[in-house]
Scaffold this active site. Structure first.
Site, mmCIF file in Angstrom:
data_model
loop_
_atom_site.group_PDB
_atom_site.id
_atom_site.type_symbol
_atom_site.label_atom_id
_atom_site.label_comp_id
_atom_site.label_asym_id
_atom_site.label_seq_id
_atom_site.Cartn_x
_atom_site.Cartn_y
_atom_site.Cartn_z
ATOM 1 N N GLY A 138 0.852 -1.198 0.000
ATOM 2 C CA GLY A 138 0.000 0.000 0.000
ATOM 3 C C GLY A 138 0.874 1.229 0.000
ATOM 4 O O GLY A 138 1.700 1.383 0.883
ATOM 5 N N PHE A 186 3.436 3.729 0.218
ATOM 6 C CA PHE A 186 4.896 3.692 0.409
ATOM 7 C C PHE A 186 5.316 2.553 1.335
ATOM 8 O O PHE A 186 6.418 2.534 1.834
ATOM 9 C CB PHE A 186 5.354 5.037 0.998
ATOM 10 C CG PHE A 186 4.502 5.495 2.161
ATOM 11 C CD1 PHE A 186 4.572 4.849 3.409
ATOM 12 C CD2 PHE A 186 3.585 6.540 2.030
ATOM 13 C CE1 PHE A 186 3.777 5.247 4.465
ATOM 14 C CE2 PHE A 186 2.783 6.945 3.085
ATOM 15 C CZ PHE A 186 2.880 6.302 4.313
ATOM 16 N N LYS A 242 5.581 -4.175 8.689
ATOM 17 C CA LYS A 242 5.323 -3.088 7.727
ATOM 18 C C LYS A 242 6.645 -2.389 7.472
ATOM 19 O O LYS A 242 7.242 -1.802 8.380
ATOM 20 C CB LYS A 242 4.306 -2.111 8.310
ATOM 21 C CG LYS A 242 3.964 -0.938 7.394
ATOM 22 C CD LYS A 242 2.887 -0.081 8.001
ATOM 23 C CE LYS A 242 2.528 1.102 7.120
ATOM 24 N NZ LYS A 242 1.463 1.955 7.738
ATOM 25 N N ASP A 269 -9.265 7.389 8.813
ATOM 26 C CA ASP A 269 -9.186 6.575 7.591
ATOM 27 C C ASP A 269 -9.907 5.247 7.797
ATOM 28 O O ASP A 269 -9.414 4.179 7.441
ATOM 29 C CB ASP A 269 -7.716 6.336 7.200
ATOM 30 C CG ASP A 269 -7.566 5.881 5.746
ATOM 31 O OD1 ASP A 269 -6.500 5.352 5.394
ATOM 32 O OD2 ASP A 269 -8.554 6.019 4.967
HETATM 33 C C1 LIG Z 1 -1.527 -0.791 14.110
HETATM 34 O O1 LIG Z 1 -1.624 -1.766 13.116
HETATM 35 C C2 LIG Z 1 -1.176 -1.490 11.880
HETATM 36 C C3 LIG Z 1 -0.684 -0.247 11.568
HETATM 37 C C4 LIG Z 1 -0.267 -0.035 10.260
HETATM 38 O O2 LIG Z 1 0.206 1.152 9.929
HETATM 39 C C5 LIG Z 1 -0.335 -1.008 9.312
HETATM 40 C C6 LIG Z 1 -0.813 -2.236 9.656
HETATM 41 N N1 LIG Z 1 -0.834 -3.121 8.652
HETATM 42 C C7 LIG Z 1 -1.079 -4.458 8.619
HETATM 43 C C8 LIG Z 1 -1.485 -4.935 7.406
HETATM 44 C C9 LIG Z 1 -1.755 -6.259 7.254
HETATM 45 C C10 LIG Z 1 -1.627 -7.128 8.318
HETATM 46 C C11 LIG Z 1 -1.968 -8.539 8.132
HETATM 47 O O3 LIG Z 1 -1.879 -9.335 9.057
HETATM 48 N N2 LIG Z 1 -2.387 -8.855 6.868
HETATM 49 C C12 LIG Z 1 -2.787 -10.097 6.420
HETATM 50 C C13 LIG Z 1 -2.818 -11.198 7.219
HETATM 51 C C14 LIG Z 1 -3.249 -12.417 6.681
HETATM 52 C C15 LIG Z 1 -3.638 -12.497 5.360
HETATM 53 C C16 LIG Z 1 -3.598 -11.362 4.559
HETATM 54 C C17 LIG Z 1 -3.169 -10.158 5.094
HETATM 55 C C18 LIG Z 1 -4.031 -11.379 3.156
HETATM 56 N N3 LIG Z 1 -4.188 -12.714 2.577
HETATM 57 C C19 LIG Z 1 -4.905 -13.596 3.551
HETATM 58 C C20 LIG Z 1 -4.090 -13.795 4.783
HETATM 59 C C21 LIG Z 1 -1.227 -6.653 9.554
HETATM 60 C C22 LIG Z 1 -0.924 -5.303 9.704
HETATM 61 C C23 LIG Z 1 -1.264 -2.505 10.954
#
Ligand SMILES: COc1cc(O)cc(Nc2ccc(C(=O)Nc3ccc4c(c3)C[NH2+]CC4)cc2)c1
Length: 320
Positions: free
Chosen positions: A24, A26, A44, A136
């Site tokens: 996403g 940057f 991240k 957001d």
């Molecule tokens: C405070 O929490 C934050 C703050 C921030 O700036 C960014 C994030 N970003 C995240 C984005 C994704 C995930 C994540 O766990 N994504 C994820 C997990 C499992 C799966 C996917 C994405 C996509 N395919 C299915 C399986 C965790 C934090 C958090």
């Protein structure tokens, strides 16, 4: 004993860095696994050069995440900074984005929507109580964890009015489809009211499976959804939502929004259990945990530790 790691060494010393799970702007989000505890995390990774003038926003988010510890807010475990990168080590939510879940199911039943909606209100009431507006709110920023509960993520656009939540904000930010009219029009606005508008759009998306588009029928519909009143002063507040009849239907209790996670010091029992599970002395285990989490006596960290033992592997989570 403290070690002068370079950022990349520190990241790879403590974590296996695996596949990309999110992209996403940057930032790239990769799946990681803590080498000591085996726990999965989301890492991240942001390139400072690409961040450019957005770098201060990342510092704001890190500051915000230090002050937020709640059962429906994604946890930030650690920050690893190098000359070129900033890495946030975050809670891994195995269910992925709520956005993808809605697409896969086309739309949710009223009951499932109510369960999720109560969790989102709980997170928002807590975030507002800590003096932050998220700004957001959208299904892409709500993740589903291992227990099918929602976690609010991405505080990169959050606002913290200097004079408190009754003071107005000015920055026009967020995603247009979810942004309140006053934000879109470039007016100064109350952050909590703008979040309530976004909450209304999220509720619509949960129940209908698509976004409201701006035609006259929708404007008529907006007037029916008390969170999507064009005039902020006519809009429901988060505290009114906590015990709203639709929100409490079938639950018969208001939404519990206070944090269930203590912000405190390292839990001695946790260290004892970890030292047994890891076959290390309590002193070594404490040092390892402090080193891993960058706790120090003079640090104002208020994190506490909780041990989650699961099939002999022990996982240590921090709160705060
Ligand atoms: C405070 O929490 C934050 C703050 C921030 O700036 C960014 C994030 N970003 C995240 C984005 C994704 C995930 C994540 O766990 N994504 C994820 C997990 C499992 C799966 C996917 C994405 C996509 N395919 C299915 C399986 C965790 C934090 C958090």
């Amino acid at each position: 004993m403290s070690v002068n790691w370079t950022g990349d060494e520190e990241l790879h010393h403590f974590y296996e860095v695996l596949e990309t799970i999110g992209n996403g702007g940057f930032a790239k989000v990769k799946l990681g696994r803590h080498r000591l505890t085996g726990e999965k995390v989301a890492i991240k990774i942001m390139d400072k050069k690409q961040l450019g003038e957005d770098l201060p926003r990342v510092k704001l988010e890190i500051e915000a995440m230090k002050n937020l510890s709640h059962q429906h807010v994604c946890r930030m475990y650690q920050v690893i900074e190098t000359t070129a990168k900033i890495c946030l080590v975050l809670e891994y939510c195995s269910g992925g984005e709520l956005f993808d879940y809605i697409i896969a199911k086309e739309c949710l039943t009223e009951m499932e929507t109510r369960v999720f909606f109560r969790q989102i209100i709980s997170a928002l009431a807590y975030v507002h109580s800590r003096g932050y507006a998220h700004r957001d709110l959208k299904p892409e920023n709500l993740l589903i964890d291992d227990n099918h509960n929602l976690k609010l993520i991405d505080f990169g656009l959050c606002g913290k009015p200097k004079g408190g939540m009754q003071c107005r904000l000015n920055t026009c930010c967020g995603s247009p489809a979810y942004a309140a009219p006053e934000v879109i029009l470039g007016k100064s606005y109350i952050g909590s009211s703008a979040d309530v508008w976004s909450l209304g759009v999220v509720l619509y998306a949960l129940l209908c499976g698509y976004l409201p588009f701006d035609d006259e029928n929708c404007m008529a519909l907006y007037k029916l959804i008390e969170m999507m009143q064009v005039e902020p002063q006519d809009r429901l507040t988060v505290s009114e939502l906590l015990d709203h009849p639709w929100v409490t239907k079938d639950f018969n209790i208001p939404v519990e929004w206070h944090s269930k996670q203590q912000m405190g010091n390292i839990d001695a029992d946790c260290i004892t259990e970890m030292s047994i599970a890891l076959k290390r002395s309590r002193e070594t285990t404490t040092q390892l945990v402090k080193e891993t989490l960058r706790f120090s006596e003079d640090d104002d960290s208020t994190g506490s530790l909780e041990l989650i033992s699961d099939n002999d592997s022990c996982t240590c989570r921090t709160h705060g």
